[in-house]
Enzyme design. Sequence first.
Site, short mmCIF file in Angstrom:
data_model
loop_
_atom_site.label_atom_id
_atom_site.label_comp_id
_atom_site.label_asym_id
_atom_site.label_seq_id
_atom_site.Cartn_x
_atom_site.Cartn_y
_atom_site.Cartn_z
N HIS A 156 24.87 57.88 35.09
CA HIS A 156 24.56 57.54 36.49
C HIS A 156 24.61 56.03 36.70
O HIS A 156 23.96 55.50 37.61
CB HIS A 156 23.19 58.05 36.95
N SER A 277 41.51 32.10 42.71
CA SER A 277 41.42 32.23 44.16
C SER A 277 42.02 31.00 44.81
O SER A 277 41.93 29.89 44.27
CB SER A 277 39.95 32.37 44.54
N LYS A 283 36.63 30.84 40.80
CA LYS A 283 36.95 32.26 40.59
C LYS A 283 37.96 32.51 39.47
O LYS A 283 38.90 31.77 39.29
CB LYS A 283 37.53 32.87 41.89
N GLU A 290 42.30 45.58 38.44
CA GLU A 290 42.15 45.98 39.85
C GLU A 290 43.41 46.66 40.37
O GLU A 290 43.36 47.68 41.05
CB GLU A 290 41.84 44.76 40.72
#
Length: 471
Positions: A156, A277, A283, A290
């Site tokens: 979970h 970024s 970043k 992704e």
Amino acid sequence: MSKLWGGRFTKKTDQLVEQYTASIMFDKEMAEEDIQGSLAHVTMLGKQGILSDDDVDKIKDGLHRVLQRIKRNDIEFTIGDEDIHMNIEKSLIDDVGSVGGKLHTGRSRNDQVATDMHLWLRKRVVEFVDMLHKLQSALVEQAKANTDTILPGYTHLQRAQPILFAHHLMAYVSMIGRDIERLQDSYKRINVLPLGAGALAGTTFPIDRHFVAEQLKFDAVYENSLDAVSDRDFILEFLSHASIIMMHLSRLSEELIMWSSTEFNFVELDDAFCTGSSIMPQKKNPDVPELVRGKTGRVYGNLFGLLTVLKSLPLAYNKDMQEDKEGMFDTVTTLQGALQLFAPMIATMKVNKEQMRKAVNQDFSNATDIADFLVGKGMPFRQAHEVIGKTVLYCIEQNKYLLDLTLDEFKQFSKLFDDSIYAILQPEQVVNARNVYGGTGKTQVEAAIGRADEVLEQTAAWIAEYMERSR
Ligand code: ARG
């Protein structure tokens, strides 16, 4: 421009129709396989005395020249010739003259296109086994380097029980192992020859389908001519297997993305596999996992696309079936892209062992083990569960972890507690106590890695054999 099938027509094809019905833009991908199939076909026509040896030689030489020209990018395919089969036949006739028109004897584009796809896909399947094998090896190597690395295991997405990082990685080795088995198993259904089915009913010429199969290294010949030209199950099967592979990669991607967040900080992906970024200088984004996660969608889409194309389609060939190719090509390209990056990304991933360990020290993932301790002392498990639940609640209120409690505090919850509890609660002990086949105990994980090494070797041998067989 004259059509290879122009005899029955009095009018030119509408240009938009030509464009709409053509497939050359994408099926040129199978040029080599088309010629491979034609060479086997024409050799058989010669052996059966259907064509003279002289004609066969001319056609074969012509086909070899056409292939060389295609490889040199020296043939301009045209939409007017619709697809790769007719473009190649046209080029052959241009090269050798009208004798080239004898190649299509006893054959139809329907059995021809199916043959091309079987030849093309079987090569890809072997290449994918090879790529999955490389990913498995990278995972096993990381597992070997992490047989002492403990991190919280989750259910979970809540801390559950500590596990070895090696054990977590080996779960993916098992998953990919099934992917490999599925592809290997599908090979026998891909490696069946449709050629000789003709348009749908077979042919009046005394052809020898088994001879063609032997030359093309097919293991079998389609039993039924209608099925031979109508069957696209082998592509559906591949698209299903590809979907499952992408689903697996998307799960690992999701974990890598989570683990490389500041909140987890369990792993760091190599700079070479991340991007920055355009506005936020700090970043470092996990773009590769992704995108793999995102591209899983189109692979599922291609599966559903083809399932829908084939749904309710009457036998035998229908032009609808030309829609079988782009999704297959797209899935192959997408899967290649993902697998090509995944193996080196895993191999170069930095594992933040201290951070994982710190996380384990700051949770209650050893709670099951004290419950098991009380059970060992004779308490029924349900009662032990209740006792430890209360103990955990006490800890939360006191802002402590289980290992911070004094023996007196433990004894408030059960008289059965004694000093030995502290050793039992150590994460190493919690992990190693799970010394059951398939469990996270170090001995078991090392045994699993040993078994994986053996399977890796077997797969390598399969790849070597089938690379050769699928050429
Ligand atoms: N380009 C066609 C396809 O990919 C080849 C088969 C054409 N057969 C036909 N009867 N029109 O499906």
